[in-house]
Enzyme design. Structure first.
Site, PDB file in Angstrom:
ATOM      1  CG  HIS A   5      -2.015  -1.017   1.174  1.00  0.00           C
ATOM      2  ND1 HIS A   5      -2.846  -1.206   0.090  1.00  0.00           N
ATOM      3  CD2 HIS A   5      -2.368  -1.959   2.092  1.00  0.00           C
ATOM      4  CE1 HIS A   5      -3.683  -2.207   0.355  1.00  0.00           C
ATOM      5  NE2 HIS A   5      -3.404  -2.684   1.555  1.00  0.00           N
ATOM      6  CG  ASP A  31      -3.081  -8.347   0.551  1.00  0.00           C
ATOM      7  OD1 ASP A  31      -2.332  -8.590   1.514  1.00  0.00           O
ATOM      8  OD2 ASP A  31      -4.128  -7.656   0.646  1.00  0.00           O
TER       9      ASP A  31
HETATM   10 ZN    ZN Z   1      -4.329  -7.054   2.535  1.00  0.00          ZN
END
Ligand code: ZN
Length: 307
Positions: A122, A159
């Site tokens: 992220h 993910d």
């Molecule tokens: Zn994640």
């Protein structure tokens, strides 16, 4: 040949506030689940400044260096907190990926799993977010290009969250293919199918409750053909285990067997295109039992396939 397991005790010193899902215990869950596997255990080095600079501007790196607290926590956003040990852990997490690329590229091991935290997918060029500070997987990919002189590196991110940071770091570089399956809508809100970078980004959003069949179909029809057409010289995996049905942060409803399956298929692609070279890096996974089980399934396949 063998598989490396790369970690460092400094990753235990990145301490998040009580109740935070990205907790120290995650590392024990992963390492405990694979302690009997025959892996080459390697300590993650601190990442070199030059390797960070391929992904993040100096001003951002300096801001993270300066942000850490003397005690307690500093919050960079609602989810992303620095403790006293965070900077060192983040440097080891990024350095682990670089070390993994070295080991695989020189043929010391067939594959490597980097069991470090904080995670990375992220973290954008100039923004820490979603528990992440540096874009570990993108840093590893850029290192493989810049240091080892590769022309084509693929990243597959399974993910449950979209790897917005990795996308931000690689979307203008046609030498890197980035493929992500993720639940949508879900944090961080990016990852629509029309986000395609310079033709090097493949986003496959899946609805809540998608389950094994939808995940496998997405991989088989949208991700694997793109990886095959790209014919990477190195395959990187952003291995988040939070698509598991027991994960508290999402609801993609995968099972541990799906993780083993996708790992096998990615190893098939790596065998076909890049002499089996796979570097996998830990991202999310927040139910400790599911995280351990899925990580074990994933790493076991890497180990078996690396023999
Ligand atoms: Zn994640």
């Amino acid at each position: 040949m063998a598989t490396a397991l790369i970690t460092h005790d400094a990753c235990y010193d990145h301490v998040t506030p009580p109740g935070h899902p990205e907790q120290v215990a995650r590392l024990d869950a992963v390492l405990g689940a694979v302690k009997d596997l025959d892996l080459i255990r390697v300590k993650a080095p601190l990442v070199a400044e030059d390797d960070l600079l391929r992904a993040h501007p100096k001003a951002y790196i300096d801001s993270i260096k300066d942000a850490g607290p003397e005690n307690g926590w500093v919050s960079l956003d609602a989810d992303t907190h620095m403790s006293v040990g965070t900077l060192q852990a983040a440097y080891r997490a990024a350095g682990g990926g670089v070390r993994a690329v070295d080991l695989v590229m020189v043929g010391e091991v067939a594959s490597a799993f980097v069991a470090t935290r904080p995670p990375g997918h992220h973290a954008e060029r100039e923004t820490a977010m979603g528990f992440c500070f540096f874009g570990n997987t993108a840093i590893a990919a850029k290192y493989a290009l810049g240091h080892h002189g590769l022309d084509r590196v693929a990243i597959v991110d399974f993910d449950v969250h979209h790897g917005n940071g990795t996308q931000d770091l690689v979307e203008e570089d046609p030498r890197i293919l980035f493929c992500s399956t993720h639940q949508s809508p879900l944090y961080p809100g990016t990852g629509a199918a029309h986000e395609t970078g310079v033709g090097n980004v493949v986003n496959v959003p899946l609805p809540e409750g998608a389950g094994s069949d939808a995940f496998r179909t997405a991989m088989e029809t949208q991700v694997f053909p793109r990886v095959a057409a790209f014919s990477p010289q190195l395959l990187l995996i952003s291995a988040g285990f939070d698509a598991h049905e027991d994960d508290p942060l999402a609801g993609m409803k995968l099972r541990t067997a799906d993780v083993a399956w996708v790992t096998e298929r990615l190893c098939d692609l790596a065998d076909e295109h890049c002499a089996g070279r796979v570097v996998s890096m830990l991202e999310g996974g927040y139910d400790l039992q599911a995280l351990g089980d899925a990580a074990r399934a994933h790493i076991s396949v890497l180990e078996e396939r690396g023999r």
